[in-house]
Enzyme design. Structure first.
Site, PDB file in Angstrom:
ATOM      1  N   PHE A  99       0.832  -1.228   0.000  1.00 22.39           N
ATOM      2  CA  PHE A  99       0.000   0.000   0.000  1.00 22.39           C
ATOM      3  C   PHE A  99       0.860   1.269   0.000  1.00 22.39           C
ATOM      4  O   PHE A  99       0.502   2.253   0.660  1.00 22.39           O
ATOM      5  CB  PHE A  99      -0.931   0.062   1.224  1.00 22.39           C
ATOM      6  CG  PHE A  99      -1.762  -1.154   1.496  1.00 22.39           C
ATOM      7  CD1 PHE A  99      -2.223  -1.962   0.478  1.00 22.39           C
ATOM      8  CD2 PHE A  99      -2.140  -1.470   2.807  1.00 22.39           C
ATOM      9  CE1 PHE A  99      -3.012  -3.083   0.744  1.00 22.39           C
ATOM     10  CE2 PHE A  99      -2.923  -2.577   3.085  1.00 22.39           C
ATOM     11  CZ  PHE A  99      -3.362  -3.390   2.050  1.00 22.39           C
TER      12      PHE A  99
ATOM     13  N   ALA B 229       8.167  -1.535  19.460  1.00 17.17           N
ATOM     14  CA  ALA B 229       8.515  -0.264  18.819  1.00 17.17           C
ATOM     15  C   ALA B 229      10.024  -0.014  18.804  1.00 17.17           C
ATOM     16  O   ALA B 229      10.519   0.763  17.996  1.00 17.17           O
ATOM     17  CB  ALA B 229       7.820   0.873  19.564  1.00 17.17           C
TER      18      ALA B 229
ATOM     19  N   TYR C  60      10.278   6.194  16.873  1.00 16.98           N
ATOM     20  CA  TYR C  60      10.097   7.490  17.550  1.00 16.98           C
ATOM     21  C   TYR C  60      10.211   8.632  16.543  1.00 16.98           C
ATOM     22  O   TYR C  60       9.481   9.624  16.631  1.00 16.98           O
ATOM     23  CB  TYR C  60      11.107   7.625  18.701  1.00 16.98           C
ATOM     24  CG  TYR C  60      10.980   6.440  19.628  1.00 16.98           C
ATOM     25  CD1 TYR C  60       9.880   6.337  20.484  1.00 16.98           C
ATOM     26  CD2 TYR C  60      11.881   5.373  19.586  1.00 16.98           C
ATOM     27  CE1 TYR C  60       9.708   5.219  21.290  1.00 16.98           C
ATOM     28  CE2 TYR C  60      11.711   4.263  20.392  1.00 16.98           C
ATOM     29  CZ  TYR C  60      10.626   4.180  21.240  1.00 16.98           C
ATOM     30  OH  TYR C  60      10.446   3.067  22.020  1.00 16.98           O
TER      31      TYR C  60
ATOM     32  N   GLU D 153       1.648  15.182   9.611  1.00 16.71           N
ATOM     33  CA  GLU D 153       1.146  14.255   8.587  1.00 16.71           C
ATOM     34  C   GLU D 153      -0.383  14.168   8.629  1.00 16.71           C
ATOM     35  O   GLU D 153      -1.069  14.290   7.617  1.00 16.71           O
ATOM     36  CB  GLU D 153       1.774  12.882   8.823  1.00 16.71           C
ATOM     37  CG  GLU D 153       1.181  11.790   7.978  1.00 16.71           C
ATOM     38  CD  GLU D 153       1.953  10.474   8.102  1.00 16.71           C
ATOM     39  OE1 GLU D 153       3.059  10.469   8.655  1.00 16.71           O
ATOM     40  OE2 GLU D 153       1.427   9.461   7.619  1.00 16.71           O
TER      41      GLU D 153
ATOM     42  N   LEU E 234     -27.961  12.784  -3.743  1.00 16.18           N
ATOM     43  CA  LEU E 234     -28.663  13.978  -4.256  1.00 16.18           C
ATOM     44  C   LEU E 234     -28.442  14.181  -5.757  1.00 16.18           C
ATOM     45  O   LEU E 234     -29.202  14.895  -6.403  1.00 16.18           O
ATOM     46  CB  LEU E 234     -28.226  15.224  -3.481  1.00 16.18           C
ATOM     47  CG  LEU E 234     -28.849  15.328  -2.083  1.00 16.18           C
ATOM     48  CD1 LEU E 234     -28.080  16.317  -1.215  1.00 16.18           C
ATOM     49  CD2 LEU E 234     -30.320  15.740  -2.166  1.00 16.18           C
TER      50      LEU E 234
ATOM     51  N   GLY F  61     -29.047   9.242 -10.363  1.00 13.34           N
ATOM     52  CA  GLY F  61     -28.280   8.352 -11.254  1.00 13.34           C
ATOM     53  C   GLY F  61     -27.015   8.997 -11.775  1.00 13.34           C
ATOM     54  O   GLY F  61     -25.989   8.323 -11.956  1.00 13.34           O
TER      55      GLY F  61
HETATM   56  C1  LIG Z   1      -4.647   4.170  -0.550  1.00 15.04           C
HETATM   57  C2  LIG Z   1      -3.711   3.830   0.558  1.00 15.04           C
HETATM   58  C3  LIG Z   1      -2.466   4.460   0.607  1.00 15.04           C
HETATM   59  C4  LIG Z   1      -1.571   4.144   1.620  1.00 15.04           C
HETATM   60  N1  LIG Z   1      -0.313   4.703   1.621  1.00 15.04           N
HETATM   61  C5  LIG Z   1       0.621   4.261   2.494  1.00 15.04           C
HETATM   62  C6  LIG Z   1       1.980   4.707   2.418  1.00 15.04           C
HETATM   63  O1  LIG Z   1       2.337   5.553   1.573  1.00 15.04           O
HETATM   64  N2  LIG Z   1       2.889   4.177   3.277  1.00 15.04           N
HETATM   65  C7  LIG Z   1       2.553   3.258   4.209  1.00 15.04           C
HETATM   66  O2  LIG Z   1       3.428   2.822   4.941  1.00 15.04           O
HETATM   67  N3  LIG Z   1       1.269   2.814   4.328  1.00 15.04           N
HETATM   68  C8  LIG Z   1       0.310   3.294   3.483  1.00 15.04           C
HETATM   69  N4  LIG Z   1      -0.995   2.839   3.578  1.00 15.04           N
HETATM   70  C9  LIG Z   1      -1.319   1.877   4.605  1.00 15.04           C
HETATM   71  C10 LIG Z   1      -2.244   2.444   5.687  1.00 15.04           C
HETATM   72  O3  LIG Z   1      -1.567   3.348   6.491  1.00 15.04           O
HETATM   73  C11 LIG Z   1      -2.794   1.232   6.446  1.00 15.04           C
HETATM   74  O4  LIG Z   1      -3.685   0.562   5.557  1.00 15.04           O
HETATM   75  C12 LIG Z   1      -3.521   1.634   7.710  1.00 15.04           C
HETATM   76  O5  LIG Z   1      -2.618   2.142   8.663  1.00 15.04           O
HETATM   77  C13 LIG Z   1      -4.297   0.454   8.336  1.00 15.04           C
HETATM   78  O6  LIG Z   1      -3.469  -0.668   8.445  1.00 15.04           O
HETATM   79  P1  LIG Z   1      -3.996  -2.091   7.893  1.00 15.04           P
HETATM   80  O7  LIG Z   1      -4.441  -1.872   6.487  1.00 15.04           O
HETATM   81  O8  LIG Z   1      -2.926  -3.080   8.118  1.00 15.04           O
HETATM   82  O9  LIG Z   1      -5.253  -2.418   8.743  1.00 15.04           O
HETATM   83  P2  LIG Z   1      -5.273  -3.211  10.161  1.00 15.04           P
HETATM   84  O10 LIG Z   1      -4.222  -2.650  11.044  1.00 15.04           O
HETATM   85  O11 LIG Z   1      -5.233  -4.660   9.863  1.00 15.04           O
HETATM   86  O12 LIG Z   1      -6.704  -2.805  10.704  1.00 15.04           O
HETATM   87  C14 LIG Z   1      -7.898  -3.397  10.231  1.00 15.04           C
HETATM   88  C15 LIG Z   1      -9.067  -2.793  11.008  1.00 15.04           C
HETATM   89  O13 LIG Z   1      -8.866  -3.049  12.401  1.00 15.04           O
HETATM   90  C16 LIG Z   1      -8.908  -1.826  13.117  1.00 15.04           C
HETATM   91  N5  LIG Z   1      -7.984  -1.870  14.260  1.00 15.04           N
HETATM   92  C17 LIG Z   1      -6.679  -2.201  14.280  1.00 15.04           C
HETATM   93  N6  LIG Z   1      -6.184  -2.072  15.500  1.00 15.04           N
HETATM   94  C18 LIG Z   1      -7.197  -1.630  16.297  1.00 15.04           C
HETATM   95  C19 LIG Z   1      -7.326  -1.288  17.676  1.00 15.04           C
HETATM   96  N7  LIG Z   1      -6.283  -1.340  18.517  1.00 15.04           N
HETATM   97  N8  LIG Z   1      -8.537  -0.896  18.146  1.00 15.04           N
HETATM   98  C20 LIG Z   1      -9.619  -0.801  17.298  1.00 15.04           C
HETATM   99  N9  LIG Z   1      -9.554  -1.097  15.989  1.00 15.04           N
HETATM  100  C21 LIG Z   1      -8.354  -1.510  15.504  1.00 15.04           C
HETATM  101  C22 LIG Z   1      -8.461  -0.767  12.121  1.00 15.04           C
HETATM  102  O14 LIG Z   1      -8.917   0.519  12.519  1.00 15.04           O
HETATM  103  C23 LIG Z   1      -9.161  -1.270  10.871  1.00 15.04           C
HETATM  104  O15 LIG Z   1     -10.500  -0.851  10.861  1.00 15.04           O
HETATM  105  C24 LIG Z   1      -1.923   3.193   2.602  1.00 15.04           C
HETATM  106  C25 LIG Z   1      -3.187   2.595   2.564  1.00 15.04           C
HETATM  107  C26 LIG Z   1      -4.078   2.901   1.565  1.00 15.04           C
HETATM  108  C27 LIG Z   1      -5.421   2.230   1.536  1.00 15.04           C
END
Ligand SMILES: Cc1cc2nc3c(=O)[nH]c(=O)nc-3n(C[C@H](O)[C@H](O)[C@H](O)COP(=O)(O)OP(=O)(O)OC[C@H]3O[C@@H](n4cnc5c(N)ncnc54)[C@H](O)[C@@H]3O)c2cc1C
Length: 377
Positions: free
Chosen positions: A152, A175, A230, A239, A334, A337
């Site tokens: 992603f 971390a 960090y 960001e 609103l 189609g």
């Molecule tokens: C179009 C697009 C562009 C992106 N660009 C970048 C980029 O340039 N660089 C990069 O590094 N990443 C990028 N990302 C990645 C993006 O930051 C991650 O998709 C996002 O942080 C969520 O991580 P995940 O997809 O692994 O979801 P997950 O971490 O698997 O989460 C899945 C669901 O579980 C929920 N969840 C997870 N943990 C918790 C919690 N503790 N409590 C409650 N709910 C929780 C999340 O909110 C989500 O609804 C991009 C993603 C997209 C879709």
């Protein structure tokens, strides 16, 4: 908060967008990527990294110039270029963490648009929980050997330089033990696997990247070893504010388009905006959008004053992005189609805005942060 020179800059940008960006949006949407020449044109015109000091190719502009670029690219339906991700999220890592040699080497190209940047944190098995990063970087003489998969990654295909988060000390869990590295395009073992097919933000070349025994000079370490997590956290406030500015601007534009449309579209002998149900929907959206704008503008000023605003910006990121999605849903409705048809920009906004509550930290993660800062967890 804007002065006369900001308004002159905004007008120049609007002219540039009308001439260089808007006519080509469909081309990039179909290609699934912005062409590199538009990056160079933006650089030449001073619309990339305007905040950088002159010695690195910028013009030392204040944060409001970045706000203006983010807003107007969002309003133009060009958020998918992610120019502000480059200018205001990724390049600042190099500026704030880089050595003088690193800054001289990369920053002028970032400002001119010769170098497009990406940041690679997310992996197939870890996104929200960055402490789970598995990519590794092992020191070998004057190099590090980088291995791992990233997914992603915005600007992943176009990038000439990517900042990669990788584990440098496996004995330090979570971390700790992460570091940031700059990997340049063309480095053996840095593979741009593929551009990902998405449901929206189609003109954005979001990609999967692979680092396979990728040898990079030790001098490409960015910031301090094992402090990568960090370093990432230090910059999240800016960001998330930038991403929120896109979302707010897109919500405003969607509503403007919808008001225009519903005042013209007739049904049962009346403009559809004048049915009280629709008028109230529009009023509710306008109210939420004004609340978002007031909150966001206040945060922009406070951010410029150097205040620590992690809680408030997390609130803005979660609330404004969800609000913009509510607006998108109602605005398509609103339009009837026509709202589902490509010829109306609202359909693309609807698709594009869906990812804003996900990337840069999901709505849920924003709430986790807010709850923690409120002493609730
Ligand atoms: C179009 C697009 C562009 C992106 N660009 C970048 C980029 O340039 N660089 C990069 O590094 N990443 C990028 N990302 C990645 C993006 O930051 C991650 O998709 C996002 O942080 C969520 O991580 P995940 O997809 O692994 O979801 P997950 O971490 O698997 O989460 C899945 C669901 O579980 C929920 N969840 C997870 N943990 C918790 C919690 N503790 N409590 C409650 N709910 C929780 C999340 O909110 C989500 O609804 C991009 C993603 C997209 C879709």
């Amino acid at each position: 908060m804007y002065q006369a020179e900001h308004n002159i800059f905004r007008n120049a940008l609007l002219k540039f967008i009308a001439q260089e960006v808007t006519p080509r949006l469909d081309e990039w949407e179909h290609a699934g990527i912005y062409s590199r020449d538009i990056w160079r044109k933006m650089g030449e015109a001073g619309f990339l990294c305007p905040w950088l000091p002159e010695e690195y190719g910028g013009c030392e502009a204040d944060f409001l110039y970045s706000v203006i670029i983010t807003e107007e690219m969002g309003r133009a339906g060009a958020a998918a270029m992610m120019a502000s991700l480059h200018s205001d999220i990724i390049v600042p890592y190099i500026y704030h963490l880089g050595t003088e040699e690193q800054k001289q080497k990369w920053l002028p190209g970032c400002a001119s648009g010769e170098i497009i940047t990406a940041v690679a944190m997310t992996e197939p098995n870890t996104g929200s929980d960055l402490a789970g990063i598995k990519a590794s970087a092992v020191r070998d003489g004057d190099s590090y050997i980088l291995n791992g998969s990233k997914i992603f990654i915005s600007n992943g295909m176009n990038c000439g330089l990517v900042i990669v988060a990788a584990r440098t000390d496996k004995t330090l869990g979570g971390a700790k033990g992460l570091s940031l590295f700059v990997v340049e395009e063309g480095t053996p073992g840095f593979i741009k696997v593929k551009k990902l097919e998405k449901m929206g933000l189609n003109a954005q070349d979001t990609a999967e990247l692979l680092f396979d025994e990728c040898r990079i000079p030790a001098s490409n370490l960015l910031g301090r070893e094992n402090q990568g997590f960090y370093h990432l956290m230090e910059h999240l406030q800016a960001e998330r504010l930038i991403l929120t500015i896109y979302g707010q601007a897109m919500a405003e534009t969607m509503l403007e388009q919808t008001i225009r449309y519903t005042k013209e579209r007739m049904a049962f002998g009346k403009p559809i905006a004048t049915f009280q149900h629709n008028a109230f929907k529009i009023v509710d959206m306008a109210t939420e959008i004004k609340i978002g704008r007031a909150f966001m503008d206040q945060l922009i000023v406070r951010h410029m004053n150097g205040e620590a605003l992690v809680t408030e910006i997390s609130m803005a990121k979660s609330w404004i992005m969800e609000m913009a999605n509510r607006v998108a849903y109602q605005c398509v409705q609103l339009h009837g189609g026509y709202g589902f048809m490509e010829e109306y920009p609202i359909s693309r906004f609807y698709r594009d805005i869906r990812t804003f509550p996900i990337f840069g930290g999901t709505t849920e993660i924003m709430k986790v942060i807010i709850a923690k800062n409120m002493g609730l967890s």
